[in-house]
Write an enzyme that holds these catalytic residues in place. Structure first.
Site, PDB file in Angstrom:
ATOM      1  N   TYR A 154       0.852  -1.286  -0.248  1.00  0.00           N
ATOM      2  CA  TYR A 154      -0.001  -0.021  -0.074  1.00  0.00           C
ATOM      3  C   TYR A 154       0.968   1.318   0.144  1.00  0.00           C
ATOM      4  O   TYR A 154       0.459   2.132  -0.694  1.00  0.00           O
ATOM      5  CB  TYR A 154      -0.952   0.043   1.231  1.00  0.00           C
ATOM      6  CG  TYR A 154      -1.781   1.070   1.118  1.00  0.00           C
ATOM      7  CD1 TYR A 154      -3.029   1.217   0.590  1.00  0.00           C
ATOM      8  CD2 TYR A 154      -1.617   2.099   2.084  1.00  0.00           C
ATOM      9  CE1 TYR A 154      -3.759   2.145   0.720  1.00  0.00           C
ATOM     10  CE2 TYR A 154      -2.523   3.225   2.241  1.00  0.00           C
ATOM     11  CZ  TYR A 154      -3.797   3.217   1.548  1.00  0.00           C
ATOM     12  OH  TYR A 154      -4.588   4.342   1.704  1.00  0.00           O
ATOM     13  N   LYS A 158       0.923   4.070  -2.965  1.00  0.00           N
ATOM     14  CA  LYS A 158       0.585   5.577  -2.706  1.00  0.00           C
ATOM     15  C   LYS A 158       1.911   6.452  -2.866  1.00  0.00           C
ATOM     16  O   LYS A 158       1.573   7.726  -3.313  1.00  0.00           O
ATOM     17  CB  LYS A 158       0.007   5.644  -1.241  1.00  0.00           C
ATOM     18  CG  LYS A 158      -1.254   4.799  -1.220  1.00  0.00           C
ATOM     19  CD  LYS A 158      -2.485   5.454  -1.887  1.00  0.00           C
ATOM     20  CE  LYS A 158      -3.850   4.869  -1.645  1.00  0.00           C
ATOM     21  NZ  LYS A 158      -4.930   5.583  -2.454  1.00  0.00           N
TER      22      LYS A 158
END
Ligand code: NAP
Length: 246
Positions: A154, A158
């Site tokens: 993640y 991002k």
């Protein structure tokens, strides 16, 4: 801020932050393309948009699927004729410590959080460049800025969203398209509902404002970046995190 006549696509707007963004932009006058993999949730958001007197298109395109994204933009072109605002909000987590993380967890998160942004930006940019007008806002995360245990996939995705934002800001400026990112901290949504109480307490302890954020507080930042009040801002990351990362 007045979005009367503007057309906005918010991916993943069936719930959570995306829904708040869609409803705030509708409150301010925009017609909305409500996209979500959950068609029932997308229809519910669209109903609320329409109840505010705005138009809504519902799309259950999966943002990782090129054909479905292309079809979504084809229906935007035929029904709205233009797209002024794209909010790349759809995102997922598949958390694990590095040594337990399966390849599939890595791939799924990269697909939705990165490839999904790439595909939507690509189709939106084609329409926006012809209009010589557009606002693209990508949702990053504090995890992408400072890292987070259990989120190697993640956080990498991002961080990648920030790189996409900076690159497209440079590439699309010639078409009067602004590209910015918003990086939320810890926000109360279905995504964070499963965070164990102990972890939530720890996280809130790391936030100078000593509370989780509300989806509406992210929507407020999006509205600013989608408006002409931020005309001279592009390639930036606006952190909305209660001071979690300064
Ligand atoms: P959420 O409540 O899980 O909402 C995300 C929405 O996106 C859901 O409605 C989901 O549908 C939809 N979605 C997932 N995959 C999709 C796909 N492939 N195509 C289209 N729609 C898809 O999450 P949230 O907390 O509102 O998060 C919104 C964004 O903010 C995400 O990018 C997230 O990474 C980011 N963010 C959130 C936080 C936070 O603390 N909540 C912090 C930093 C960043 P289903 O639920 O039906 O799968």
């Amino acid at each position: 801020m007045d979005f009367t006549g503007k057309k906005a696509l918010v991916t993943g707007s069936g719930g959570g932050i995306g829904k708040s963004i869609a409803l705030l932009l509708a409150d301010m006058g925009a017609d909305i393309v409500v996209n979500d993999v959950s068609i029932d949730n997308a229809q519910q958001t669209a109903k609320e948009v329409i109840s505010k007197g705005r138009k809504a298109i519902v799309s259950n395109a999966n943002v990782v699927n090129d054909t479905q994204v292309r079809e979504m933009f084809e229906s935007i072109a035929s029904e709205f004729g233009r797209i002024d605002i794209l909010v790349n909000n759809a995102g997922i987590t598949k958390d694990s410590l590095l040594m337990d993380m399966e390849e599939e967890q890595w791939d799924q998160v990269m697909d939705v959080n990165l490839k999904g942004v790439f595909l939507c930006c690509r189709y939106a940019a084609k329409m926006m460049s012809e209009q010589q007008y557009g606002k693209i806002i990508n949702i990053s995360s504090a995890s992408g800025q400072i890292g987070n245990i259990g989120q190697v996939n993640y956080a990498a995705s991002k961080g990648g969203v920030i790189s996409i934002t900076k690159t497209l800001a440079k590439e699309l400026a010639r078409y009067q398209i602004n590209v910015n990112a918003v990086a939320p901290g810890f926000i109360k949504t279905p995504m964070t509902q499963t965070v164990p109480e102990k972890v939530e307490k720890y996280l809130i302890g790391q936030i100078p404002l000593r509370r989780a954020g509300e989806p509406e507080e992210i929507a407020n930042a999006i509205a600013f970046l989608a408006s002409d009040m931020s005309e001279y801002i592009t390639g930036q990351v606006l952190s909305v995190n209660g001071g979690m990362y300064v």
